[in-house]
Design an enzyme around this catalytic site. Structure first.
Site, PDB file in Angstrom:
ATOM      1  N   LYS A  22     -20.800 -21.930  44.070  1.00 48.86           N
ATOM      2  CA  LYS A  22     -19.883 -22.577  43.110  1.00 48.86           C
ATOM      3  C   LYS A  22     -19.799 -21.738  41.831  1.00 48.86           C
ATOM      4  CE  LYS A  22     -21.579 -25.932  40.399  1.00 48.86           C
ATOM      5  NZ  LYS A  22     -21.449 -25.765  38.946  1.00 48.86           N
ATOM      6  N   ASN A  23     -20.947 -21.297  41.336  1.00 49.76           N
ATOM      7  CA  ASN A  23     -20.961 -20.630  40.023  1.00 49.76           C
ATOM      8  C   ASN A  23     -20.503 -19.183  40.064  1.00 49.76           C
ATOM      9  OD1 ASN A  23     -21.707 -23.040  38.978  1.00 49.76           O
ATOM     10  ND2 ASN A  23     -23.864 -22.504  38.676  1.00 49.76           N
ATOM     11  N   ARG A  92     -16.427 -28.505  32.464  1.00 47.43           N
ATOM     12  CA  ARG A  92     -16.536 -27.667  31.270  1.00 47.43           C
ATOM     13  C   ARG A  92     -16.347 -26.182  31.577  1.00 47.43           C
ATOM     14  NH1 ARG A  92     -19.685 -28.316  28.132  1.00 47.43           N
ATOM     15  NH2 ARG A  92     -20.141 -26.170  27.535  1.00 47.43           N
ATOM     16  N   CYS A 116     -22.264 -32.384  27.636  1.00 53.98           N
ATOM     17  CA  CYS A 116     -22.333 -32.973  28.976  1.00 53.98           C
ATOM     18  C   CYS A 116     -23.704 -33.616  29.086  1.00 53.98           C
ATOM     19  CB  CYS A 116     -22.089 -31.920  30.046  1.00 53.98           C
ATOM     20  SG  CYS A 116     -23.529 -30.981  30.452  1.00 53.98           S
ATOM     21  N   ARG A 121     -24.281 -27.898  24.917  1.00 56.97           N
ATOM     22  CA  ARG A 121     -23.552 -26.814  25.599  1.00 56.97           C
ATOM     23  C   ARG A 121     -22.371 -26.295  24.784  1.00 56.97           C
ATOM     24  NH1 ARG A 121     -23.228 -27.969  31.848  1.00 56.97           N
ATOM     25  NH2 ARG A 121     -23.159 -25.701  31.915  1.00 56.97           N
ATOM     26  N   PRO A 122     -22.656 -25.822  23.586  1.00 54.55           N
ATOM     27  CA  PRO A 122     -21.583 -25.281  22.748  1.00 54.55           C
ATOM     28  C   PRO A 122     -20.973 -24.028  23.374  1.00 54.55           C
ATOM     29  CG  PRO A 122     -23.729 -24.707  21.847  1.00 54.55           C
ATOM     30  CD  PRO A 122     -23.989 -25.665  22.985  1.00 54.55           C
ATOM     31  N   ASP A 124     -19.841 -21.579  21.123  1.00 63.69           N
ATOM     32  CA  ASP A 124     -19.721 -20.733  19.928  1.00 63.69           C
ATOM     33  C   ASP A 124     -19.865 -19.244  20.228  1.00 63.69           C
ATOM     34  OD1 ASP A 124     -22.420 -21.621  20.549  1.00 63.69           O
ATOM     35  OD2 ASP A 124     -23.041 -20.502  18.780  1.00 63.69           O
ATOM     36  N   LEU A 125     -20.705 -18.911  21.199  1.00 60.51           N
ATOM     37  CA  LEU A 125     -20.926 -17.478  21.502  1.00 60.51           C
ATOM     38  C   LEU A 125     -19.682 -16.870  22.164  1.00 60.51           C
ATOM     39  CD1 LEU A 125     -24.621 -17.648  22.742  1.00 60.51           C
ATOM     40  CD2 LEU A 125     -23.779 -17.129  20.442  1.00 60.51           C
ATOM     41  N   ASP A 307     -31.344 -24.444  37.147  1.00 63.28           N
ATOM     42  CA  ASP A 307     -30.615 -25.255  38.136  1.00 63.28           C
ATOM     43  C   ASP A 307     -31.502 -25.672  39.310  1.00 63.28           C
ATOM     44  OD1 ASP A 307     -27.405 -23.525  37.797  1.00 63.28           O
ATOM     45  OD2 ASP A 307     -28.479 -24.947  36.525  1.00 63.28           O
ATOM     46  N   LEU A 329     -33.850 -24.011  28.777  1.00 63.55           N
ATOM     47  CA  LEU A 329     -32.438 -23.692  28.549  1.00 63.55           C
ATOM     48  C   LEU A 329     -31.628 -24.844  27.992  1.00 63.55           C
ATOM     49  CD1 LEU A 329     -33.202 -21.230  30.501  1.00 63.55           C
ATOM     50  CD2 LEU A 329     -30.766 -21.065  30.777  1.00 63.55           C
ATOM     51  N   ARG A 399     -19.725 -32.375  42.972  1.00 62.59           N
ATOM     52  CA  ARG A 399     -19.199 -31.274  42.159  1.00 62.59           C
ATOM     53  C   ARG A 399     -19.729 -29.937  42.647  1.00 62.59           C
ATOM     54  NH1 ARG A 399     -19.788 -31.811  35.964  1.00 62.59           N
ATOM     55  NH2 ARG A 399     -18.868 -29.765  36.306  1.00 62.59           N
TER      56      ARG A 399
HETATM   57  C1  EPZ Z   1     -24.017 -21.701  33.643  1.00 65.05           C
HETATM   58  O1  EPZ Z   1     -23.650 -22.613  32.629  1.00 65.05           O
HETATM   59  C2  EPZ Z   1     -24.017 -22.495  34.933  1.00 65.05           C
HETATM   60  N1  EPZ Z   1     -22.676 -23.014  35.179  1.00 65.05           N
HETATM   61  C3  EPZ Z   1     -25.016 -23.650  34.843  1.00 65.05           C
HETATM   62  O2  EPZ Z   1     -25.042 -24.288  36.116  1.00 65.05           O
HETATM   63  C4  EPZ Z   1     -26.400 -23.069  34.563  1.00 65.05           C
HETATM   64  O3  EPZ Z   1     -27.317 -24.138  34.397  1.00 65.05           O
HETATM   65  C5  EPZ Z   1     -26.353 -22.229  33.272  1.00 65.05           C
HETATM   66  O4  EPZ Z   1     -25.347 -21.196  33.410  1.00 65.05           O
HETATM   67  C6  EPZ Z   1     -27.681 -21.542  32.993  1.00 65.05           C
HETATM   68  O5  EPZ Z   1     -28.049 -20.754  34.071  1.00 65.05           O
HETATM   69  C7  EPZ Z   1     -21.731 -22.165  35.658  1.00 65.05           C
HETATM   70  O6  EPZ Z   1     -21.973 -20.992  35.887  1.00 65.05           O
HETATM   71  C8  EPZ Z   1     -20.380 -22.753  35.905  1.00 65.05           C
HETATM   72  P1  EPZ Z   1     -25.056 -20.800  29.437  1.00 65.05           P
HETATM   73  P2  EPZ Z   1     -23.257 -22.068  31.162  1.00 65.05           P
HETATM   74  O7  EPZ Z   1     -23.870 -20.484  28.623  1.00 65.05           O
HETATM   75  O8  EPZ Z   1     -22.649 -20.732  31.269  1.00 65.05           O
HETATM   76  C9  EPZ Z   1     -26.481 -22.031  25.117  1.00 65.05           C
HETATM   77  C10 EPZ Z   1     -25.003 -26.069  37.611  1.00 65.05           C
HETATM   78  O9  EPZ Z   1     -25.849 -26.964  37.798  1.00 65.05           O
HETATM   79  N2  EPZ Z   1     -25.160 -21.568  24.686  1.00 65.05           N
HETATM   80  O10 EPZ Z   1     -25.737 -19.695  30.172  1.00 65.05           O
HETATM   81  O11 EPZ Z   1     -22.511 -23.148  30.470  1.00 65.05           O
HETATM   82  C11 EPZ Z   1     -26.418 -23.272  25.981  1.00 65.05           C
HETATM   83  O12 EPZ Z   1     -26.371 -24.444  25.187  1.00 65.05           O
HETATM   84  C12 EPZ Z   1     -24.647 -25.669  36.200  1.00 65.05           C
HETATM   85  O13 EPZ Z   1     -24.424 -25.427  38.532  1.00 65.05           O
HETATM   86  C13 EPZ Z   1     -24.852 -21.576  23.325  1.00 65.05           C
HETATM   87  O14 EPZ Z   1     -25.662 -21.974  22.497  1.00 65.05           O
HETATM   88  O15 EPZ Z   1     -24.686 -21.920  30.499  1.00 65.05           O
HETATM   89  C14 EPZ Z   1     -27.689 -23.173  26.806  1.00 65.05           C
HETATM   90  O16 EPZ Z   1     -28.763 -23.667  26.015  1.00 65.05           O
HETATM   91  C15 EPZ Z   1     -25.305 -26.553  35.166  1.00 65.05           C
HETATM   92  N3  EPZ Z   1     -23.624 -21.152  22.922  1.00 65.05           N
HETATM   93  C16 EPZ Z   1     -27.874 -21.663  26.993  1.00 65.05           C
HETATM   94  O17 EPZ Z   1     -27.074 -21.040  25.967  1.00 65.05           O
HETATM   95  C17 EPZ Z   1     -22.681 -20.699  23.817  1.00 65.05           C
HETATM   96  O18 EPZ Z   1     -21.577 -20.300  23.387  1.00 65.05           O
HETATM   97  C18 EPZ Z   1     -27.418 -21.142  28.350  1.00 65.05           C
HETATM   98  O19 EPZ Z   1     -26.097 -21.599  28.527  1.00 65.05           O
HETATM   99  C19 EPZ Z   1     -23.019 -20.685  25.195  1.00 65.05           C
HETATM  100  C20 EPZ Z   1     -24.262 -21.112  25.602  1.00 65.05           C
END
Ligand code: EPZ
Length: 420
Positions: A22-23, A92, A116, A121-122, A124-125, A307, A329, A399
Site C-alpha cells: 500500500k505504502n 491523509r 489522525c 501528523r503535521p 510542515d516539513l 507499523d 515515531l 484501508r
Molecule cells: C508513512 O506515513 C506511512 N504512510 C505510515 O504508515 C508510517 O507509519 C510512517 O510513514 C512512518 O514509517 C504512508 O507511507 C502512506 P512520516 P508518513 O512523515 O509519511 C513527523 C500505515 O500504517 N512529521 O514519516 O505520514 C510525523 O508526525 C501508515 O501504513 C512531521 O513532524 O509519516 C511523525 O512523527 C501509518 N512533519 C514522523 O515525522 C512532517 O511534515 C514520521 O512521519 C512530516 C512528518
C-alpha cells in the site's frame, strides 16, 4: 458496517501470497501526474486507500482503468488542481499529490490532512521544503494553497525529521524542478526506494537511492515517459502474517515477499523464539514452542518499523516474561492497548513506553479497531483468545490489508466477515 468474527485457532498451516505494498502504491500512483503517457501499474493491492487516491486523481481529470490488481492511469487530460477535504479527510496520504501537481501546473490546493488517530501528523516539513524550492505556500480555510508561478527550482533540503511521504513528495516535485535538488536526511524505506528507482528508470537522474542523501536532477517542467512497473511486496502485511504464525505456534510460508525488506522484523521474531527458512521470494516461519519476551524501539527504516508495533504487542502478550515496547515515531500509537487489556492482556503504559507482562490467557470479546495496524493486532489476539472475538469498525483494516480474512481463512483460521 462489517465486523470480523474470530474463534480461537489451534494452528495455522499453508501458504499466504503477499500483495503489493500500500505504502509504495500511493506515491507511485501520485507519480503518474509527472507522466506524459498512460502508466500501467501491476501488483496493486485491493485496499481502500488505493481506491481513494485513484478517485482523487479521477476527480482531478485523470483517466483511470482499474482492474483487480492492476491499473492504467492517464493524467494527460488532468485539469483540476484542487484536492478537496471530502477525499483528503479519508486518506491523509492524499498530500502526495501536492508536490507533483505543483511541479507540473505551478499551482495546487490541497486540504490540510488534519490529525489522525495515531497522532498530529503535521506536514510542515513537506511545505518548508517546497518553499525552499520556490513555492509560495499559504494556509487558508483549512487548505494548503501553493503556487510556483516561475516553476520550482532545485535546492539543498535538510529534513529536520525523517519523513516518508515528505521525502516522496519532494522527490516528485524535484523531478520536474529546474536544476538539482539535494535532500539530506531522506527516508530510506523500500517504498521510497522504489519511487526513486522508477523515476530514475524514466529518465530522472537520481543519485544516492536507498541512502539518506538523495540528489535529483529535474527536467525543468518536461513530463516523463514511465514504463509499466510492478509494486514491491507489502513488508508490513508480510510481518503481520509472520506474527500470526508466531502467535499460533504454526508453520506458514509467505510467497511473493521480499525478505530483505524485513530484516529488523525477522531479527525481533528470532529473538522471541521463531526460526525461518528464506528463499529469494518466500519466508517460512517454523513453530516456536515458547515465545520469549523482547525489547522493541520503533524507528525509521531499516530499524524496527512503527507499523509493526501493534502486532508485536499482541504477540508479546503470549511471551513468557516482561516485554518493553517504545513507540518513538507517533505520539498516540497505543490505542490498541486498551482493547488488548479488555481481552485480558497485562499491559501498562508510561508515556511512549508499554510494558507487556506475559504470558496472558486472552479471552474473546467485542473489541473496536481504532486505526489500521491496531486492527490487525486485535485479529492476531483473537486467534489465540478463548471463545469468540468480534473486531468492529474494520473499515480501518480494509484501508491497508488485501483480503485478510480470506488469506487467514485459507491457512486454517476460523475467521468470518459479518454485518453489524
Ligand atoms: C508513512 O506515513 C506511512 N504512510 C505510515 O504508515 C508510517 O507509519 C510512517 O510513514 C512512518 O514509517 C504512508 O507511507 C502512506 P512520516 P508518513 O512523515 O509519511 C513527523 C500505515 O500504517 N512529521 O514519516 O505520514 C510525523 O508526525 C501508515 O501504513 C512531521 O513532524 O509519516 C511523525 O512523527 C501509518 N512533519 C514522523 O515525522 C512532517 O511534515 C514520521 O512521519 C512530516 C512528518
Amino acid at each position: 458496517m462489517d465486523y470480523l468474527k474470530i474463534l480461537k485457532t489451534n494452528q495455522l498451516a499453508g501458504e499466504i501470497q503477499i500483495s503489493g505494498a500500500k505504502n509504495a502504491s500511493l506515491p507511485l500512483i501520485a507519480m503518474t501526474i509527472l507522466a506524459k503517457n498512460n502508466v500501467c501499474i501491476k501488483n496493486l493491492p485491493q485496499v481502500a486507500d488505493i481506491n481513494t487516491l485513484l478517485k482523487l486523481l479521477s476527480n482531478l481529470g485523470a483517466n483511470i482503468d482499474k482492474q483487480a490488481h492492476h491499473v492504467s492511469v492517464d493524467t494527460t487530460s488532468l485539469h483540476e488542481t484542487k484536492a478537496t477535504y471530502d477525499i483528503v479527510k479519508t486518506m491523509r496520504a492524499s498530500i502526495l499529490v501536492l508536490g507533483p501537481i505543483l511541479a507540473r501546473f505551478g499551482h495546487c490546493e490541497v486540504s490540510l490532512p488534519g490529525g489522525c488517530a495515531i497522532g498530529q501528523r503535521p506536514v510542515d516539513l513537506h511545505l518548508k521544503a517546497l518553499e525552499a524550492m520556490g513555492a509560495n505556500i499559504q494556509i487558508k480555510s483549512g487548505y494548503i494553497q501553493a503556487t510556483a508561478p516561475n516553476g520550482l527550482h532545485g535546492c539543498d533540503i535538510i529534513f529536520d525529521k525523517v519523513t516518508v511521504t515528505g521525502t516522496a513528495n519532494i522527490v516528485m516535485a524535484a523531478a520536474l524542478a529546474d536544476g538539482v535538488t539535494n535532500i539530506t536526511n531522506a527516508a530510506r524505506e523500500p517504498e521510497v526506494v522504489q519511487l526513486c528507482e522508477i523515476l530514475n528508470a524514466s529518465g530522472i537522474k537520481i543519485e544516492g537511492i536507498g541512502s539518506a542523501i538523495l540528489s535529483i536532477q529535474g527536467t525543468a517542467g518536461t513530463l516523463i515517459d514511465i514504463d509499466e512497473f510492478c509494486i514491491i511486496p507489502d513488508r508490513i502485511e508480510a510481518g503481520t502474517y509472520l506474527c500470526a504464525g508466531a502467535i499460533t505456534n504454526s508453520q506458514l510460508t509467505l510467497t511473493h515477499v521480499e525478505p530483505k525488506h524485513l530484516g529488523a522484523v525477522l531479527a525481533k521474531l528470532e529473538e522471541m523464539g521463531s526460526s525461518f527458512t528464506l528463499t529469494e521470494d518466500t519466508i517460512t516461519i517454523h513453530p516456536c514452542k515458547k515465545i520469549h519476551s523482547v525489547k522493541i524501539i520503533t524507528q525509521e527504516y531499516p530499524a524496527f518499523p512503527t507499523d509493526m508495533q501493534a502486532q508485536f504487542m499482541a504477540l508479546a502478550t503470549q511471551a513468557d516474561g516482561v516485554s518493553i515496547i517504545e513507540e518513538r515515531l507517533f505520539e498516540n500509537r497505543f490505542m490498541h492497548v486498551s482493547e488488548l487489556q479488555r481481552m485480558g492482556a497485562d499491559i501498562s503504559l508510561n508515556g511512549h513506553t508499554a510494558t507487556v507482562s506475559g504470558k496472558s490467557q486472552l479471552s474473546g470479546t467485542d473489541v473496536m479497531a481504532t486505526d489500521l495496524r491496531a486492527s490487525s493486532a486485535l485479529v492476531l489476539a483473537g486467534l489465540v483468545a478463548n471463545g469468540e472475538t468480534d473486531v468492529h469498525r474494520i473499515y480501518h483494516l480494509d484501508r491497508g490489508y488485501d483480503a485478510l480474512e480470506e488469506k487467514l481463512g485459507n491457512v486454517g483460521a476460523d475467521i468470518s466477515r459479518l454485518k453489524e
